[in-house]
Design an enzyme around this catalytic site. Structure first.
Site, short mmCIF file in Angstrom:
data_model
loop_
_atom_site.label_atom_id
_atom_site.label_comp_id
_atom_site.label_asym_id
_atom_site.label_seq_id
_atom_site.Cartn_x
_atom_site.Cartn_y
_atom_site.Cartn_z
N TYR A 186 -38.71 30.42 -3.45
CA TYR A 186 -38.07 29.38 -4.25
C TYR A 186 -36.54 29.49 -4.23
O TYR A 186 -35.98 30.56 -4.47
CB TYR A 186 -38.53 29.43 -5.72
CG TYR A 186 -39.99 29.06 -5.93
CD1 TYR A 186 -40.73 28.40 -4.95
CD2 TYR A 186 -40.62 29.34 -7.13
CE1 TYR A 186 -42.06 28.06 -5.16
CE2 TYR A 186 -41.96 29.00 -7.35
CZ TYR A 186 -42.66 28.36 -6.35
OH TYR A 186 -43.98 28.03 -6.55
N1 LIG Z 1 -48.26 27.84 -5.33
C1 LIG Z 1 -47.66 26.77 -4.86
O1 LIG Z 1 -47.72 26.45 -3.65
C2 LIG Z 1 -46.86 25.91 -5.82
C3 LIG Z 1 -46.44 24.62 -5.43
C4 LIG Z 1 -45.73 23.85 -6.37
C5 LIG Z 1 -45.45 24.37 -7.63
N2 LIG Z 1 -45.84 25.64 -7.95
C6 LIG Z 1 -45.53 26.24 -9.30
O2 LIG Z 1 -45.94 25.36 -10.32
C7 LIG Z 1 -44.82 24.95 -11.11
C8 LIG Z 1 -45.01 23.53 -11.53
O3 LIG Z 1 -45.13 22.70 -10.37
P1 LIG Z 1 -44.51 21.26 -10.35
O4 LIG Z 1 -43.06 21.32 -10.64
O5 LIG Z 1 -44.96 20.61 -9.09
O6 LIG Z 1 -45.27 20.62 -11.65
P2 LIG Z 1 -45.47 19.17 -12.21
O7 LIG Z 1 -45.65 19.38 -13.67
O8 LIG Z 1 -46.53 18.45 -11.49
O9 LIG Z 1 -44.10 18.40 -11.93
C9 LIG Z 1 -42.94 18.74 -12.64
C10 LIG Z 1 -41.90 17.68 -12.34
O10 LIG Z 1 -42.21 16.46 -13.01
C11 LIG Z 1 -41.01 15.81 -13.40
N3 LIG Z 1 -41.01 15.72 -14.86
C12 LIG Z 1 -41.52 16.60 -15.76
N4 LIG Z 1 -41.30 16.19 -17.01
C13 LIG Z 1 -40.64 15.02 -16.92
C14 LIG Z 1 -40.10 14.12 -17.87
N5 LIG Z 1 -40.22 14.33 -19.21
N6 LIG Z 1 -39.48 13.01 -17.42
C15 LIG Z 1 -39.34 12.77 -16.10
N7 LIG Z 1 -39.81 13.60 -15.13
C16 LIG Z 1 -40.44 14.72 -15.55
C17 LIG Z 1 -39.84 16.68 -12.89
O11 LIG Z 1 -39.51 16.30 -11.57
P3 LIG Z 1 -38.19 15.45 -11.13
O12 LIG Z 1 -37.28 15.37 -12.32
O13 LIG Z 1 -37.62 16.22 -10.01
O14 LIG Z 1 -38.72 14.13 -10.68
C18 LIG Z 1 -40.52 18.05 -12.85
O15 LIG Z 1 -39.87 18.98 -12.01
C19 LIG Z 1 -43.60 25.24 -10.24
O16 LIG Z 1 -42.42 25.47 -10.99
C20 LIG Z 1 -44.03 26.49 -9.50
O17 LIG Z 1 -43.87 27.62 -10.35
C21 LIG Z 1 -46.56 26.40 -7.08
#
Ligand SMILES: NC(=O)c1ccc[n+]([C@@H]2O[C@H](COP(=O)([O-])OP(=O)(O)OC[C@H]3O[C@@H](n4cnc5c(N)ncnc54)[C@H](OP(=O)(O)O)[C@@H]3O)[C@@H](O)[C@H]2O)c1
Length: 311
Positions: free
Chosen positions: A53
């Site tokens: 990351y």
């Molecule tokens: N193992 C893996 O391969 C893998 C892959 C992905 C993630 N992860 C882990 O899982 C965690 C969560 O993943 P994810 O970030 O994909 O989760 P997610 O909950 O599906 O997406 C989070 C994203 O949604 C948007 N968001 C959230 N709340 C919001 C709001 N109130 N208003 C507007 N937009 C909002 C933001 O993106 P924007 O503002 O950028 O649009 C935020 O970064 C990561 O931090 C990481 O630790 C692991």
């Protein structure tokens, strides 16, 4: 299913974890700290990062923030994000991670991906050595298929090592894990820590209102969530949320957490100002009727046998 995984001080892991993938990327150090404080105030003691990351900044910031409370927290990182699972690569990634985190050990080390190139024996032998040396407390896997986890369980056992956590993608618009991963984890007592519970932001509903975000900026995420039924489901979720006077974000995360196989969905945001509706899901319980209604917004994946007929 919250298994008996504990922080070094002996507290059980929280039912929700926090993901730091945006720290040092879209979120600067000050706003990352604000997210950390909000997550801690909400009762989260389980933080997720990865060697891959933000060029290491995510691990460095996490290490700084947790330093005063290290023993009260469960810290997970991942190695081999590029799929390079050679023992030398794992050992090097892990040394980098510990250095950035400024820690002697981590609580969970995940293999970030499956590798077809490196024999599992070589990969799991080096992981077993890290555990024996007290530098890693538990081993997990991410982005594995269920059959790959089962195969890795057998190889790991030959080194006296257990696989204790799986980190699959899982949300209302990505339900493949229901077919094999979740039942397998329940059967094998493996904790499930699903990522992207908001579909990378799709389920916030912002794209149906024409807003910008990860799905408009990042081609991989645009493609991952590009099917029109997914966008229709996000709009329909918004309608249900309006009816209930609650954020679709809270509903989408509560839906993931409601599944009995789930241990701790990973909450995340790119700005601290986004986080509250995700944190609200920690106290929001869906009743059976609303859970079924949300489940019906998206297609249920076919069973592994493909015998979906009732008789
Ligand atoms: N193992 C893996 O391969 C893998 C892959 C992905 C993630 N992860 C882990 O899982 C965690 C969560 O993943 P994810 O970030 O994909 O989760 P997610 O909950 O599906 O997406 C989070 C994203 O949604 C948007 N968001 C959230 N709340 C919001 C709001 N109130 N208003 C507007 N937009 C909002 C933001 O993106 P924007 O503002 O950028 O649009 C935020 O970064 C990561 O931090 C990481 O630790 C692991």
């Amino acid at each position: 299913m919250n298994l008996n995984l504990r922080t070094p001080a002996g507290t059980r892991i929280s039912n929700f974890s926090f993901g730091t993938m945006q720290w040092g990327g879209k979120a600067d150090a000050t706003d990352s700290r604000a997210m950390y404080d909000l997550a801690r105030a909400a009762g989260i003691n389980f933080f997720d990062t990865a060697h891959g990351y933000t060029g290491g900044v995510s691990e460095t910031l996490l290490g700084e923030f947790v330093a005063a409370d290290r023993n009260d927290l469960f810290i997970a990182t991942k190695c081999a994000s590029t799929g390079d699972c050679r023992p030398e690569a794992i050992a090097q990634d892990f040394e980098d991670s510990l250095g950035r985190l400024n820690m002697d050990s981590v609580d969970m080390l995940y293999m970030h991906r499956w590798s077809d190139e490196v024999p599992l024996e070589a990969t799991y032998e080096v992981l077993a050595k890290l555990v024996q040396a007290g530098r890693v407390n538990h081993i997990g896997v991410s982005n594995y298929a269920a059959w790959q986890v089962m195969k890795a369980i057998r190889v790991a056992a030959s080194f006296d090592l257990k696989i204790e956590m799986s980190q699959p993608m899982y949300s209302l618009v990505k339900r493949q894990a229901e077919v094999e991963m979740l039942p397998m984890c329940r059967s094998e007592n493996i904790a499930v820590v699903p990522y992207s519970p908001l579909g990378g932001g799709l389920l916030t509903g912002k794209y149906s209102q024409g807003s910008e975000g990860r799905l408009t900026h990042d081609a991989m995420y645009k493609s991952r969530y590009g099917q029109s039924w997914m966008h229709s489901a996000a709009s329909a979720l918004g309608d249900v949320a309006k009816e209930h006077g609650i954020s679709p974000i809270t509903l989408a995360i509560a839906w993931v957490a409601h599944n009995p196989a789930i241990t701790a969905p990973i909450l995340s945001a790119s700005k601290s100002s986004q986080l509250q509706p995700s944190l609200d899901a920690m106290d929001y319980k869906l009743d059976a009727e609303l859970y079924a209604r949300l489940t019906n917004l998206t297609p249920t994946p076919a069973p592994a046998t493909d015998r979906s007929e009732k008789a």
